[in-house]
Design a protein around this motif. Structure first.
Motif, PDB file in Angstrom:
ATOM      1  N   GLN A 215       2.203   1.628  -3.398  1.00 22.21           N
ATOM      2  CA  GLN A 215       1.102   2.106  -4.584  1.00 22.21           C
ATOM      3  C   GLN A 215       1.065   3.546  -4.279  1.00 22.21           C
ATOM      4  O   GLN A 215       0.788   4.547  -5.085  1.00 22.21           O
ATOM      5  N   GLN A 216       0.853   4.062  -2.839  1.00 19.80           N
ATOM      6  CA  GLN A 216       0.887   5.599  -2.707  1.00 19.80           C
ATOM      7  C   GLN A 216       1.991   6.357  -3.164  1.00 19.80           C
ATOM      8  O   GLN A 216       1.694   7.581  -3.659  1.00 19.80           O
ATOM      9  N   GLU A 217       3.077   5.845  -2.903  1.00 18.15           N
ATOM     10  CA  GLU A 217       4.318   6.406  -3.687  1.00 18.15           C
ATOM     11  C   GLU A 217       4.278   6.707  -5.099  1.00 18.15           C
ATOM     12  O   GLU A 217       4.538   7.611  -5.783  1.00 18.15           O
TER      13      GLU A 217
ATOM     14  N   ALA B 275       1.347   6.877  -6.942  1.00 15.74           N
ATOM     15  CA  ALA B 275       0.434   7.681  -7.114  1.00 15.74           C
ATOM     16  C   ALA B 275       0.965   9.139  -6.963  1.00 15.74           C
ATOM     17  O   ALA B 275       0.645   9.921  -7.829  1.00 15.74           O
ATOM     18  N   ARG B 276       1.629   9.293  -5.902  1.00 15.34           N
ATOM     19  CA  ARG B 276       2.096  10.568  -5.732  1.00 15.34           C
ATOM     20  C   ARG B 276       3.099  11.016  -6.808  1.00 15.34           C
ATOM     21  O   ARG B 276       2.898  12.254  -7.259  1.00 15.34           O
TER      22      ARG B 276
ATOM     23  N   ALA C 226       0.715  -1.267  -0.094  1.00 17.19           N
ATOM     24  CA  ALA C 226       0.016   0.197  -0.026  1.00 17.19           C
ATOM     25  C   ALA C 226       0.811   1.241  -0.065  1.00 17.19           C
ATOM     26  O   ALA C 226       0.806   2.352  -0.530  1.00 17.19           O
TER      27      ALA C 226
END
Length: 112
Positions: free
Chosen positions: A14-16, A18-19, A11
């Protein structure tokens, strides 16, 4: 039971991603705007972004769409940006109307 749901490490990755994708998109948008706008128009847009970020995002999207459709020839001047900002402002303004319900006022007794 380990295969159920995303793992905490995944997770975060994935956040990285997306950023990084959002940052890449923003950098591409800023470079496109710097090619479209003259220096004084870019300064005005940056000032607007500091004061009203939502309105600035709408204006940026409008400018980029106009450039992609070929509606902007050459660099957009400060006056041209003002016209676009006025159009965006007119579209985004909400009209407020006030209605008085006189029947509710009949409950009050002013004759006392």
């Amino acid at each position: 039971m380990e295969g159920i749901g995303p793992s905490p490490g995944n997770a975060g990755a994935q956040q990285e991603q997306a950023r990084q994708a959002a940052e890449k998109r923003e950098n591409a948008q800023n470079s496109m705007l710097s090619q479209i706008l003259e220096q004084d128009a870019m300064v005005r847009l940056n000032n607007l972004a500091a004061a009203k970020p939502d309105k600035a995002k709408m204006a940026e999207a409008t400018i980029i769409n106009m450039a992609r459709r070929g509606q902007i020839a050459g660099k957009l001047s400060d006056e041209g940006l003002k016209q676009i900002l006025n159009r965006v402002s007119d579209q985004s303004q909400s009209k407020t109307t006030v209605h008085f319900d006189r029947r509710r006022n009949a409950i009050d007794s002013d004759s006392d």
